[in-house]
Structure formats: C-alpha cells, structure tokens
Design an enzyme around this catalytic site. Structure first.
Site: not given
Ligand code: ARG
Length: 464
Positions: A153, A274, A280, A287
């Site tokens: 979970h 970024s 970043k 992804e």
C-alpha cells in the site's frame, strides 16, 4: 505493370488507389518477402514451372534486390512490397519475373512475411530483454547485503535486501522472455503453399519451403493460414507485458529518486534540466518509458479491433495489422535500449536505504513471530505488539527503544533474545524460506537468476 488490371475497364480513383497502398509501411518486410520468394522459386523449379536457367536468373535477381538499399516510397505505382519485388524482378531478370507468382497469392505471402518479421523481432527483443535483466542482476550483485524498506500500500512494511527488490524485476522479465519464446514456438509454421484461400494449384513441396525458411512445418489449413493474425496479437501482447513491467520499474525509480525518498541518484546522462528552474534534474528517461507503455497497449487494442469479427479468410482489413506490429516492436526495442543504459549507470544511496529500513516499526511482524515461537497465539501476539507500537508512537521512538518495563505494560515479556529478534539483521534473517529476503536465500536466488539468464543469452546468441 499492375498486379490485377485485366478485368477492369475503368482505372481506379487515384485518391483511393493511393489510400489503399501499403508500400509506405510494408517496405520494411522486403528481406522476408525476398527470402519467401527464394523458397517459392525453388519449389516452382521442383514442380517444373521454372526451368534450371529461369530459376538461376530468378535467384540471382532476388539476391541482387536483397543487396540493394531498402527502397523509399517514391513511386506511387507500387502497391505493396509484393508488387515491388515483382516489378524489380522483371527489371532485372526480364519476362521470367512474371513467372514467380505462379501458384501463390499475396495473401499467403503477407502471412509468411509478417511471421518471419515477428520471429526475427522476437529474437532481437528477447536478446534486449535478457540484456536489460542482466543489468538489473549486476546491480543486485553490487548491492551486497544492503537493506531497504519494502512497501505494501506504499506504506513501509518490512525490510528487504536491495538485491531482493531488484530480483523481483528480473522475475518479471523472465516471464516476458518465456512469453516471447512461447509465441515464437507457436508462430513457427509456414503459410507458403496456402494460395489465396484454398491451397496452391501447383504441386509445390510445402515441407521443403518450410524447411528453407526455418519453419518447423507447413501450416495445417489454408483458410486459417491466410486469415490468421494470432501470432501478431500474441507478439504485441507479449510486448505489452514487457512495456507494463518497464513502466512499473520506471515509476518506482521516479519515486525513489525524489528528495523525499532519496534512494537512488539519477544518472546525468539520462536526465534533463529545467529551462526555468536552475536546480532541477528530471527523470525524463523514466517518464518517457512510463508514458510510451500506454502507446504499446494501444497497439494491442488496435490489433484486436482490426481482426474482431472478420470472416474467413483474407480481408483487406488485415493490412491494418501491420503497423501496430511495426510500431510496437520498434518502440519497445527503443525503450529497452534506454532502460538498459539507465540501469547500468544508476547510483544507489545505500546508506539512506539502510537507514530507512531501520525505521517505522518494520520489525513489528518479526516481534510477533518471536512471541509465536514462544507459544503465544498469533492473534494475541499481533495485539500485544500493536499496543507496543502505539506506545512507541506516543513516545516517538522505535520498538527496540522501549524498555522491558514498557513492554511489560503492553503484556510482552521481553528477554534479551526478544531485543535481538528486533535488530535489522535478525529481521532479515528470519525470512529464510526459499523466495524470502534472508541473505542466504537472496544469495541462492542471485545464483539461480544468473544461471537462468545465461541460458537465455545463449539462446539469443544462437538465434542471432
Ligand atoms: N498489401 C496486402 C496486405 O498487406 C497484401 C495482400 C493483398 N491481398 C489481396 N487479396 N488484395 O494485406
């Protein structure tokens, strides 16, 4: 020359004619079309349709086409890859080129070409899956006996060895390898000699054609052979499963690379920055793997929808089954290439993982198991340790930091043995049934996985 103009008195609508062509995408099947044509030419010669000199000229011309660069789609008169080969054959070998289509149909040709293509892709992609699994396995060996939290979970549950966690992914990719091998075995039958639908009209040696193309045997039924795309569906389903596993792997690493987890450091070669936020480092590679997985599943759906409800045997709808196969194999191959490079350069923060493995009462189940070994019924033990956890939350400490008096208040008799059972190494060691995370089990699992993988790598080399 067109392949079918004789019975028509009007020429085709030019928009329709262009729209129905498959050469823009079936060009990539050329090597398989040529191999199948070689087998058919040999059978025609055996059947006496091609004389020895005609066979020699046909074979030479087919070999010549095979040496040429893959044609681009510049000639709008070429309908499909079968038409291209016939036209080029006539250019190179003369009128005899028109003999090659004797006793065959494009319906059996495309069924054969696509099977050969899928078979080659299964071999290439299986080798890539094995290579990727090999990179995971190397990281698992390198992780030694470092531990990390395992989650259920997505809440901390019990500690496991980092190697144990990595080996879970190796298992998934083993299953994918066996799915691909299974699909290969089932598709390995040769449709040549099925004709358009009812079988060939010439005495062609189907066994010899199958043998020449490394198929196990000829297909058993001409309607099925020309109308079937199960092999394409099974292949893309197997690729969907690879993509599914890659997406889980990617998602978990995205999570573990966050500042909040900090279990892994993203390799700079596979990350981007970024344009706005100077600090970043983004997990774009992961992804994109996660994102592309959805597109692979879409190809499976596309295949199902194209074949659903089709009457036997060949229908032009089947032309629509090619692109999903081409897209899925090309995409999964690229995903695996990036994933393997990513895995090889991934850096683990073992200290942080180990620290996380020691916090959050992940020894609670081991504590209950200790009491069970002392004769306490499990449900009772569960309740008592649960009380101790509640006390820990009040005191903001871990179970092993409670005093014997604290334990006594919860009804737990805490000897030195009991405290020993709570240490990380003992919690790990107690999970010592095969398949568990105890270091001895994981060492055995690593050896087993390495051995199993070496078999796949051998098979991949043998097929290459
Ligand atoms: N380009 C066609 C395909 O891919 C080849 C088979 C054509 N057969 C036919 N009966 N029109 O499906």
């Amino acid at each position: 020359m067109k392949m079918w103009s004789g019975r028509f008195s009007q020429s085709a609508n030019s928009g329709f004619e262009q729209w129905q062509r498959s050469f823009p995408f079936d060009r990539v099947l050329l090597p398989y079309e040529l191999a199948a044509s070689q087998a058919h030419a040999a059978a025609l010669s055996k059947a006496g349709v091609l004389g020895p000199e005609e066979l020699a000229r046909t074979v030479l011309a087919l070999e010549q086409i095979a040496r040429e660069e893959l044609p681009s789609d510049t000639n709008p008169d070429i309908e499909d890859v079968h038409h291209y080969v016939e036209m080029r054959l006539v250019e190179l070998a003369g009128e005899v080129g028109y003999k090659l289509h004797s006793g065959r149909s494009r319906n059996e040709q495309i069924a054969t070409d696509l099977r050969l293509f899928v078979r080659a892709q299964i071999d290439a992609i299986s080798a890539q899956v094995a290579e990727f699994a090999g990179e995971i396995l190397k990281q698992a060996y390198a992780a030694g006996e470092n531990a990390m939290p395992a989650y259920t979970h997505l809440q901390r549950a019990e500690p496991v060895l980092v190697a144990h966690w990595l080996l879970a992914y190796v298992e998934m990719f083993f299953r994918d390898l066996s799915r691909l091998a299974d699909c290969r075995q089932r598709l390995n039958q040769c449709p040549l000699g099925s004709g358009a639908v009812a079988g060939t009209v010439l005495p062609l040696d189907r066994d010899a054609m199958a043998l020449q193309l490394d198929f196990e045997m000829p297909t058993a039924n001409s309607l099925d052979a020309t109308g079937d795309r199960d092999f394409a569906i099974e292949f893309v389903q197997a690729l969907s499963s690879v993509a599914l596993h890659l997406s889980r792997w990617a998602e978990e690493l995205i999570l573990y690379s966050t500042t909040e987890f900090g279990f892994v450091r993203l390799p700079e070669q596979f990350s981007t920055g970024s344009s706005a936020m100077p600090q970043k480092k983004n997990p774009d590679a992961l992804e994109l793997v996660r994102g592309k997985a959805g597109k692979i599943f879409a190809q499976t759906t596309a295949l199902f929808m194209s074949v659903k409800g089709l009457t036997l045997a060949y229908n032009k709808d089947l032309q629509e089954t090619q692109q999903p196969v081409l897209t899925a194999s090309e995409q999964v191959s690229s995903m695996l290439r990036i994933a393997a490079g990513f895995m090889a350069s991934l850096d683990f923060d073992y200290q942080r993982m180990q620290r996380a493995a020691s916090h959050g009462f992940m020894n609670a189940q081991a504590a209950a198991a200790y009491l069970v070994r002392k004769g306490v019924p499990f449900r009772r033990a569960h309740e008592l340790v649960g009380k101790a956890v509640r006390l820990c939350i009040e005191k903001d400490c871990e179970l092993e930091q409670l005093s014997p008096q604290d334990f006594e208040r919860c009804g737990v008799e805490s000897t030195e043995d009991f405290y020993n059972a709570l240490t990380l190494s003992n919690v790990l060691a107690v999970h010592n049934a095969p398949g568990g995370t105890a270091p001895e089990c994981v060492r055995r699992a690593l050896r087993d996985a390495k051995e199993k993988l070496s078999l796949y790598v051998e098979v991949a080399h043998a097929c290459a």
